[in-house]
Each structure stands twice: as structure tokens, then as C-alpha cells.
Design a protein around this motif. Structure first.
Motif, PDB file in Angstrom:
ATOM      1  N   ASP A 127       0.892  -1.157   0.000  1.00 48.43           N
ATOM      2  CA  ASP A 127       0.000   0.000   0.000  1.00 48.43           C
ATOM      3  C   ASP A 127       0.933   1.209   0.000  1.00 48.43           C
ATOM      4  OD1 ASP A 127      -1.411   2.294   1.107  1.00 48.43           O
ATOM      5  OD2 ASP A 127      -3.029   0.916   1.592  1.00 48.43           O
ATOM      6  N   ALA A 128       0.956   1.952  -1.104  1.00 46.76           N
ATOM      7  CA  ALA A 128       1.927   3.038  -1.254  1.00 46.76           C
ATOM      8  C   ALA A 128       1.816   4.073  -0.144  1.00 46.76           C
ATOM      9  CB  ALA A 128       1.757   3.705  -2.619  1.00 46.76           C
ATOM     10  N   GLU A 129       0.581   4.396   0.279  1.00 45.25           N
ATOM     11  CA  GLU A 129       0.396   5.397   1.336  1.00 45.25           C
ATOM     12  C   GLU A 129       0.935   4.885   2.670  1.00 45.25           C
ATOM     13  OE1 GLU A 129      -3.157   8.056   3.442  1.00 45.25           O
ATOM     14  OE2 GLU A 129      -3.605   6.757   1.723  1.00 45.25           O
ATOM     15  N   LYS A 130       0.663   3.613   2.982  1.00 46.89           N
ATOM     16  CA  LYS A 130       1.186   3.027   4.212  1.00 46.89           C
ATOM     17  C   LYS A 130       2.711   3.026   4.204  1.00 46.89           C
ATOM     18  CE  LYS A 130      -2.475  -0.199   5.602  1.00 46.89           C
ATOM     19  NZ  LYS A 130      -2.772  -1.648   5.822  1.00 46.89           N
ATOM     20  N   TYR A 131       3.268   2.709   3.049  1.00 43.70           N
ATOM     21  CA  TYR A 131       4.729   2.623   2.933  1.00 43.70           C
ATOM     22  C   TYR A 131       5.374   3.991   3.157  1.00 43.70           C
ATOM     23  CZ  TYR A 131       9.320   1.862   0.796  1.00 43.70           C
ATOM     24  OH  TYR A 131      10.671   1.795   0.559  1.00 43.70           O
TER      25      TYR A 131
END
Length: 209
Positions: free
Chosen positions: A170-174
């Protein structure tokens, strides 16, 4: 004459090993092949060579890097030899679509053969081009990059985002994880510290899906 110089920007990098894209070769033969033509036409034959290359690669998709490299060297290399020799032996009108397709193939033959040296390389850079669309489609939003350092920072951030997506994160989580944890590290000078934050690191895979 071929009007474009593929990978021209990367030719300025001393350590870059250029890898030609066979999808571009195929596209040129596709454009040189009339819709209403039989399989004996030169354009159709060139297209068939490309399709055979991609068909073999598709069959080897689940092989290990070493196994794929062996297959390429024993099966793909002879097929490429046959294709390039075929191009050299054709008498076509220079400047025509077919002539351009063959000239393009032969002019950059060395880069199109690079894929034979490494099982992790790919025949087509279509995936990389699709990943670049994030940058291209938002180019007007990047106008704040009025310096080399600003543009470099943008490139790094977008590279991280696209790599994260490719590894199922998940790009936002990363990105949130990076912003929360990287500043707390005692040092970022050690290679192993940064490697622990790369998208494929086990810890990142566990926490950023």
C-alpha cells in the motif's frame, strides 16, 4: 534513416548497460505490415519473428533466473541470429516503413541482444513506460521542481512509490512508515539500515501491505 535515438539520455551514463526494447521492434514491423496482407509479406515475417521471441519468453515466465538465462542462450539467441541475418539479407526501400523497421533493428542490434546476458532482464520496457505515466500525467504539478535537486527529489519519491506498488505494498502506508521511522534512525549512512526500508524487505512486506 531512423529519426529517433533510443535511450539517448542513458548513453551519457558511464555505467549504464543499455537494453533494447523488443516491443519497439515489433511495433515498427506492425506499422509496416498492411492490414490486408498474407503471412508471406516481409512485414508479416518480421512481426512473426518478434511474436516467436515473446512467445518463448512467456513460456519461461515461471522459471528461475538461471533457468531463464540458459533458455535464452540456447533458444532465444539462435532465433535472434536468424532474425538479424534475415534483416541483413532483405532488399527494401530505404525510408519506407519496412526499411525503417529493418534499419532500426540492425542499428541497435547490440542493445537488443543485451537481454541474452541476464535472466532478470526483460524483452519489453512497456512495464517501465507505464510506471512513468505517474510522472508524465502529473507533469504540470511538478513545476515546483525549478532546480536539479528538486527534480531529483521528485524522481526518487516517485521511484519509491512505483517500486512499492510493484511489490504489492500500500503506497500510502509505505510512505507513512518511512516518514515515521527513518527520522528515528541513528544514522542513514550504513547500507544495511537503508536496505531494511526497501519495498522488498521482509519487515516492510509485513507492515505495509
Amino acid at each position: 534513416m531512423v529519426n529517433c535515438e533510443p535511450l539517448s539520455a542513458y548513453r551519457q551514463l558511464d555505467k549504464a548497460q543499455l537494453v533494447g526494447c523488443w516491443a519497439h521492434v515489433r511495433r515498427k514491423f506492425f506499422e509496416a505490415t498492411p492490414k490486408k496482407t498474407d503471412k508471406t509479406s516481409l512485414g508479416a515475417k518480421g512481426l512473426a519473428y518478434c511474436d516467436r521471441l515473446f512467445s518463448l519468453e512467456n513460456d519461461w515466465a515461471d522459471l528461475s533466473t538461471e533457468e531463464r538465462l540458459h533458455k535464452r542462450q540456447t533458444e532465444l539467441a539462435p532465433l535472434m541470429d536468424e532474425f538479424f541475418n534475415w534483416c541483413r539479407n532483405q532488399a527494401v526501400l530505404p525510408g519506407s516503413k519496412l526499411g525503417t523497421a529493418m534499419e532500426y533493428s540492425l542499428k541497435y542490434e547490440t542493445t537488443f541482444r543485451t537481454v541474452l546476458s541476464d535472466g532478470d532482464l526483460v524483452l519489453s520496457n512497456n512495464m517501465a513506460e507505464r510506471a512513468m505515466k505517474t510522472l508524465v500525467m502529473g507533469r504540470k504539478n511538478w513545476l515546483f521542481s525549478q532546480s536539479f535537486e528538486g527534480a531529483k527529489s521528485t524522481a526518487i519519491i516517485l521511484s519509491l512509490l512505483e517500486t512499492a506498488k510493484r511489490h504489492g505494498l500500500d503506497a500510502e502506508k509505505y510512505m507513512t512508515y518511512l516518514l515515521e521511522h527513518l527520522p528515528n534512525e541513528e544514522t542513514l549512512a550504513k547500507k544495511e539500515v537503508l536496505e531494511a526500508y526497501l519495498p522488498w524487505a521482509e519487515n516492510i512486506q509485513e507492515k505495509c501491505k
